[in-house]
Write a protein that holds these residues in place. Sequence first.
Motif, PDB file in Angstrom:
ATOM      1  N   ALA A  17       0.774  -0.959   0.177  1.00  0.00           N
ATOM      2  CA  ALA A  17       0.120  -0.231   0.308  1.00  0.00           C
ATOM      3  C   ALA A  17       1.154   1.068  -0.187  1.00  0.00           C
ATOM      4  N   ALA A  18       2.096   1.424   1.022  1.00  0.00           N
ATOM      5  CA  ALA A  18       3.135   2.116   1.161  1.00  0.00           C
ATOM      6  C   ALA A  18       3.328   2.584  -1.398  1.00  0.00           C
ATOM      7  N   GLY A  19       4.172   1.941  -1.432  1.00  0.00           N
ATOM      8  CA  GLY A  19       4.357   1.256  -2.599  1.00  0.00           C
ATOM      9  C   GLY A  19       3.585   2.068  -3.720  1.00  0.00           C
ATOM     10  N   VAL A  20       1.831   1.654  -3.255  1.00  0.00           N
ATOM     11  CA  VAL A  20       1.100   3.036  -4.347  1.00  0.00           C
ATOM     12  C   VAL A  20       0.886   4.281  -3.707  1.00  0.00           C
ATOM     13  N   ILE A  21       0.965   4.045  -2.793  1.00  0.00           N
ATOM     14  CA  ILE A  21       0.622   5.858  -1.977  1.00  0.00           C
ATOM     15  C   ILE A  21       2.364   6.340  -2.629  1.00  0.00           C
ATOM     16  N   ARG A  22       3.253   5.893  -2.709  1.00  0.00           N
ATOM     17  CA  ARG A  22       4.749   6.973  -2.476  1.00  0.00           C
ATOM     18  C   ARG A  22       4.324   6.818  -4.554  1.00  0.00           C
ATOM     19  N   SER A  27       4.401  11.804  -7.610  1.00  0.00           N
ATOM     20  CA  SER A  27       3.738  12.906  -9.176  1.00  0.00           C
ATOM     21  C   SER A  27       3.399  14.078  -8.435  1.00  0.00           C
ATOM     22  N   ILE A  28       2.765  14.136  -7.169  1.00  0.00           N
ATOM     23  CA  ILE A  28       1.996  15.697  -7.178  1.00  0.00           C
ATOM     24  C   ILE A  28       3.187  16.420  -6.431  1.00  0.00           C
ATOM     25  N   THR A  29       4.568  15.700  -5.815  1.00  0.00           N
ATOM     26  CA  THR A  29       5.247  16.981  -5.305  1.00  0.00           C
ATOM     27  C   THR A  29       5.880  16.977  -7.083  1.00  0.00           C
ATOM     28  N   ASP A  30       6.314  16.224  -7.971  1.00  0.00           N
ATOM     29  CA  ASP A  30       6.691  16.745  -8.930  1.00  0.00           C
ATOM     30  C   ASP A  30       5.998  17.996  -9.194  1.00  0.00           C
ATOM     31  N   ALA A  31       4.437  17.688  -9.720  1.00  0.00           N
ATOM     32  CA  ALA A  31       3.590  18.700 -10.207  1.00  0.00           C
ATOM     33  C   ALA A  31       3.402  19.714  -9.636  1.00  0.00           C
ATOM     34  N   ILE A  32       3.696  19.714  -7.597  1.00  0.00           N
ATOM     35  CA  ILE A  32       3.651  21.214  -6.875  1.00  0.00           C
ATOM     36  C   ILE A  32       5.071  21.990  -7.143  1.00  0.00           C
ATOM     37  N   ALA A  33       6.258  21.231  -7.125  1.00  0.00           N
ATOM     38  CA  ALA A  33       7.163  21.984  -7.849  1.00  0.00           C
ATOM     39  C   ALA A  33       7.767  22.239  -9.568  1.00  0.00           C
ATOM     40  N   GLU A  34       7.372  21.622 -10.526  1.00  0.00           N
ATOM     41  CA  GLU A  34       7.271  22.311 -11.641  1.00  0.00           C
ATOM     42  C   GLU A  34       5.979  23.338 -11.372  1.00  0.00           C
ATOM     43  N   GLU A  35       4.963  23.547 -10.867  1.00  0.00           N
ATOM     44  CA  GLU A  35       4.372  24.413 -10.344  1.00  0.00           C
ATOM     45  C   GLU A  35       4.951  25.925  -9.400  1.00  0.00           C
ATOM     46  N   GLY A 146       8.231   2.242   6.781  1.00  0.00           N
ATOM     47  CA  GLY A 146       7.125   1.255   7.405  1.00  0.00           C
ATOM     48  C   GLY A 146       5.563   2.293   6.237  1.00  0.00           C
ATOM     49  N   SER A 147       4.193   2.488   6.728  1.00  0.00           N
ATOM     50  CA  SER A 147       3.097   2.354   6.730  1.00  0.00           C
ATOM     51  C   SER A 147       2.784   4.389   6.057  1.00  0.00           C
ATOM     52  N   LYS A 148       4.136   5.257   5.955  1.00  0.00           N
ATOM     53  CA  LYS A 148       4.144   6.276   6.054  1.00  0.00           C
ATOM     54  C   LYS A 148       4.927   6.815   5.089  1.00  0.00           C
TER      55      LYS A 148
END
Length: 188
Positions: A17-22, A27-35, A146-148
């Motif tokens: 689950a952490a891998g999927v969330i990662r 993806s969100i972090t990269d988009a925020i960096a570009e913005e 862990g799960s974070k």
Amino acid sequence: MARSRARIAPGLAKRLAAGVIRDKVESITDAIAEETKDRAPDAKRWVTTNGPDARPSHRHADGQTIPATIPYRLPKMEYIRKGGDNRRTGAHGPGGWVTLTAVDLADRPRDPGLPIHQRINCDCRSVIVPGVIAAATRALPTRVRGSKVAAAVEVVFPRIGEAEFGTGDVRGSHFLALAGSAVMARRR
């Protein structure tokens, strides 16, 4: 009929689950960096002529490169009469201008808000330097413990905190916070 059994290692579901969330967080972090790069203010640089008449405070500010949305910091100056003592600085001697630890704030050379002795006959310039703050912006690696999952966008530049959050003298532009808000609004 043959049966097979597989044992799932303890914690595997949390790690999966952490891998999927990662992936989503990256993806969100990269988009925020570009913005953030798109919204980052230009920088400005104080350029002093460094001639014999250049003020000591202006020589001190020479090369100061900061976000264009905040003021330069120039050391305050005080004139000491020839042979006079200065109680504040302890200076004694031939007289002339001395710099103090306090600062005057200026949006540009010859700023009308500066004391007259800081602005009159000033030959300094303020040069806009586009793109250097955007170039100092990056998405940090995503960490899974862990799960974070944790991620961040970083901007490393002099006085960038003042540009983002403001001070008592200056309003912040909040370009990084606005970038995060814009990306999250598009993902709703």
